[in-house]
Design an enzyme around this catalytic site. Structure first.
Site, PDB file in Angstrom:
ATOM      1  NE  ARG A   1      -2.265  14.439  -3.232  1.00 34.24           N
ATOM      2  CZ  ARG A   1      -2.816  13.274  -2.941  1.00 34.24           C
ATOM      3  NH1 ARG A   1      -4.045  13.015  -3.336  1.00 34.24           N
ATOM      4  NH2 ARG A   1      -2.163  12.365  -2.264  1.00 34.24           N
TER       5      ARG A   1
ATOM      6  NE  ARG B   1       4.544  12.448  12.261  1.00 32.47           N
ATOM      7  CZ  ARG B   1       4.892  11.247  11.840  1.00 32.47           C
ATOM      8  NH1 ARG B   1       5.079  10.283  12.706  1.00 32.47           N
ATOM      9  NH2 ARG B   1       5.065  11.005  10.562  1.00 32.47           N
TER      10      ARG B   1
ATOM     11  CB  ILE C   1      -4.005  13.589  10.023  1.00 24.03           C
ATOM     12  CG1 ILE C   1      -2.709  13.928   9.256  1.00 24.03           C
ATOM     13  CG2 ILE C   1      -4.494  14.792  10.826  1.00 24.03           C
ATOM     14  CD1 ILE C   1      -2.889  14.930   8.117  1.00 24.03           C
TER      15      ILE C   1
ATOM     16  CD  GLU D   1      -6.080   2.502   2.702  1.00 22.97           C
ATOM     17  OE1 GLU D   1      -5.163   2.731   3.517  1.00 22.97           O
ATOM     18  OE2 GLU D   1      -6.311   3.227   1.722  1.00 22.97           O
TER      19      GLU D   1
ATOM     20  NE  ARG E   1      -4.240   3.560  -1.843  1.00 22.56           N
ATOM     21  CZ  ARG E   1      -3.934   4.683  -1.212  1.00 22.56           C
ATOM     22  NH1 ARG E   1      -2.955   4.690  -0.320  1.00 22.56           N
ATOM     23  NH2 ARG E   1      -4.586   5.779  -1.464  1.00 22.56           N
TER      24      ARG E   1
ATOM     25  CE  LYS F   1      -0.534   3.111   6.669  1.00 23.97           C
ATOM     26  NZ  LYS F   1      -1.958   3.343   6.922  1.00 23.97           N
TER      27      LYS F   1
ATOM     28  CG  HIS G   1      -8.235   7.910   0.324  1.00 27.90           C
ATOM     29  ND1 HIS G   1      -8.299   9.242   0.684  1.00 27.90           N
ATOM     30  CD2 HIS G   1      -6.924   7.621   0.151  1.00 27.90           C
ATOM     31  CE1 HIS G   1      -7.067   9.740   0.727  1.00 27.90           C
ATOM     32  NE2 HIS G   1      -6.222   8.779   0.414  1.00 27.90           N
TER      33      HIS G   1
ATOM     34  CG  ASN H   1      -1.832   1.162   1.323  1.00 25.34           C
ATOM     35  OD1 ASN H   1      -1.814   2.049   0.465  1.00 25.34           O
ATOM     36  ND2 ASN H   1      -2.629   1.210   2.366  1.00 25.34           N
TER      37      ASN H   1
HETATM   38  P1  AMP Z   1      -1.003   8.508   5.951  1.00 23.97           P
HETATM   39  O1  AMP Z   1      -0.973   9.123   4.586  1.00 23.97           O
HETATM   40  O2  AMP Z   1      -2.329   7.938   6.327  1.00 23.97           O
HETATM   41  O3  AMP Z   1       0.126   7.572   6.197  1.00 23.97           O
HETATM   42  O4  AMP Z   1      -0.806   9.710   6.993  1.00 23.97           O
HETATM   43  C1  AMP Z   1       0.357  10.492   7.015  1.00 23.97           C
HETATM   44  C2  AMP Z   1       0.054  11.739   7.841  1.00 23.97           C
HETATM   45  O5  AMP Z   1      -0.299  11.337   9.172  1.00 23.97           O
HETATM   46  C3  AMP Z   1       1.240  12.690   7.970  1.00 23.97           C
HETATM   47  O6  AMP Z   1       0.806  14.034   7.821  1.00 23.97           O
HETATM   48  C4  AMP Z   1       1.693  12.471   9.380  1.00 23.97           C
HETATM   49  O7  AMP Z   1       2.229  13.613   9.931  1.00 23.97           O
HETATM   50  C5  AMP Z   1       0.410  12.119  10.094  1.00 23.97           C
HETATM   51  N1  AMP Z   1       0.726  11.395  11.310  1.00 23.97           N
HETATM   52  C6  AMP Z   1       1.209  10.160  11.418  1.00 23.97           C
HETATM   53  N2  AMP Z   1       1.453   9.864  12.716  1.00 23.97           N
HETATM   54  C7  AMP Z   1       1.119  10.949  13.419  1.00 23.97           C
HETATM   55  C8  AMP Z   1       1.164  11.319  14.796  1.00 23.97           C
HETATM   56  N3  AMP Z   1       1.641  10.465  15.695  1.00 23.97           N
HETATM   57  N4  AMP Z   1       0.722  12.550  15.155  1.00 23.97           N
HETATM   58  C9  AMP Z   1       0.271  13.411  14.239  1.00 23.97           C
HETATM   59  N5  AMP Z   1       0.229  13.138  12.918  1.00 23.97           N
HETATM   60  C10 AMP Z   1       0.649  11.929  12.518  1.00 23.97           C
END
Ligand code: AMP
Length: 413
Positions: free
Chosen positions: A238, A281, A329, A387, A90, A16, A179, A9
């Site tokens: 984006r 973060r 997030i 997913e 994916r 992942k 998604h 993914n």
């Molecule tokens: P994804 O695309 O679902 O992998 O999400 C990535 C986003 O999730 C990035 O903006 C990361 O900063 C946020 N994220 C992942 N872990 C954390 C965390 N512990 N605290 C805040 N944001 C996070």
């Protein structure tokens, strides 16, 4: 005998992976490669409560796949590459041609390549991943699981743009939505949770890429992403929705080509455009330290989600079983969840359970749960998306069918 299936993914800045034993639906190991192409890139593998974590400069998704296979072998999750009976990928965009997952042959791969213009951030990494896996595991079925499939139930008034009708008829210009694998997983989980197929949901998938989905009676009826994943909410890099007239204006003002402007909208906009950082973060840390641009990025991100909740609340005629936060997030950031719930609190008669909200994150003991009070008119939940499991199920199903077909061919030859 249990068979092993690999799920890949790849997100815009992350990859992942999971190894499943099927048909038990048992995940043996999963891993996460973070901040691909950025400083501080690292990866981790988790299994049986154990964790391997390493820092390594990882510049591409291909490198990420190669590292993953090495780790699976070195740590004896597989004894040989031939243990893997199928690989599910994916894939971002299936356009109108693909309303279900499919075994990847040359023509499917060519379609994925040609659809790169609709998914410029995702398809290149995914194609490299597919090619690398085909090379490493020749003869093993590779399956494409499309992010667009779940949204094929949208009514035409929601997927058609108010552009010349022939744009849709001749060139397929319409909202596809993305998604879908995540929104489907959350929907299936909620069906089980409420004990009915007829769930009405507002799903907030907030990650590097972010989208929301309006689910009526268990089916997607609207979503925020559009013809491509550039539309809808503000995202990591984006822009989300903008006035299209900005494009020729900036081309002229900054002497840029259309591709350069589209690249800016895909890769240099969103949180990154406003606050110079795409990782949420970093945005939170900077905002807490008084950085006004980071505070603005946080506020605009919140507002883009709140506006959409309002839209979907009306589309569901106020009958909403749950609002769900998911993805990086959504699963990990109590502050953005609190800010969003506070905005909708009065009109929707929802109250945040602060303690519960602050206690839920993927790195905490409690990874999912309800963050609204019992008196609230609608549940607000945090549910980690899966997913990978959705992809593993399709990969298992199609790999089995494919092997049966191949066996039949052998018998009749
Ligand atoms: P994804 O695309 O679902 O992998 O999400 C990535 C986003 O999730 C990035 O903006 C990361 O900063 C946020 N994220 C992942 N872990 C954390 C965390 N512990 N605290 C805040 N944001 C996070």
């Amino acid at each position: 005998m249990n068979e092993k299936y690999l799920v890949i993914n790849a997100g815009s800045s992350s990859l992942k992976f999971s190894l499943y034993e099927m048909p038990e639906e048992k995940e043996i190991v999963n891993g996460y490669v973070e901040r691909i192409g950025n400083e501080g890139s690292c990866y981790s593998l988790k299994y049986n409560g154990n964790k391997i974590q390493k820092e390594k400069l990882i510049m591409s998704h291909v490198e990420a796949v190669q590292i993953m296979l090495q780790e699976l072998l070195q740590n004896n999750f597989i004894s040989d590459l031939s243990d893997i009976k199928g690989v599910g990928h994916r894939v971002l965009h299936g356009a109108e041609k693909y309303s279900d997952s499919v075994i990847i042959d040359d023509s499917v791969l060519n379609d994925i390549v040609s659809l790169t213009e609709l998914g410029p951030l995702h398809h290149p990494g995914q194609i490299d991943g597919i090619k690398a896996m085909q090379e490493c595991l020749p003869g093993v079925p590779q399956v494409a699981v499309y992010d667009t499939a779940f949204h094929q139930t949208m009514p035409i008034e929601n997927y058609l743009y108010a552009t010349p009708y022939e744009w849709y008829e001749k060139d397929g210009v319409r909202k596809y939505g993305f998604h879908g694998t995540s929104h489907k997983y959350i929907t299936e989980t909620m069906k089980e949770h409420y004990g009915t197929d007829n769930v009405n949901l507002i799903i907030c998938h907030l990650g590097s890429g972010a989208s929301m989905c309006c689910v009526k009676n268990g089916k997607s009826i609207d979503t925020t992403m559009g013809f491509t994943p550039l539309a809808g909410l503000i995202m990591g890099t984006r822009s989300g929705d903008i006035d299209p007239s900005i494009i020729p204006y900036i081309m002229k003002k900054q002497n840029k080509t259309i591709n350069e402007v589209i690249d800016d909208l895909n890769k240099k906009s969103g949180l990154l455009g406003i606050a110079s950082k795409n990782d949420f973060r970093d945005i939170c840390a900077m905002a807490n330290n008084g950085n006004t641009n980071a505070q603005l990025a946080f506020t605009k991100f919140k507002k883009s989600v709140v506006k959409q909740i309002a839209d979907y609340y009306f589309q569901l005629n106020g009958k909403v079983d749950a609002i769900i936060f998911t993805a990086g997030i959504g699963e990990n950031t109590p502050s953005i969840r609190e800010a969003i719930v506070n905005e909708i609190s009065n009109p929707m008669n929802i109250k945040l359970n602060k303690e519960s909200n602050n206690n839920i994150a993927s790195f905490k003991e409690q990874k999912s749960g309800k963050i609204s009070t019992n008196e609230s008119s609608t549940d607000v939940l945090v549910i980690p998306t899966n997913e990978e499991l959705m992809i593993a199920l399709d990969t298992y199903r199609l790999s089995k069918e494919n092997n049966k077909d191949n066996n039949k061919t052998k018998v009749y030859k």
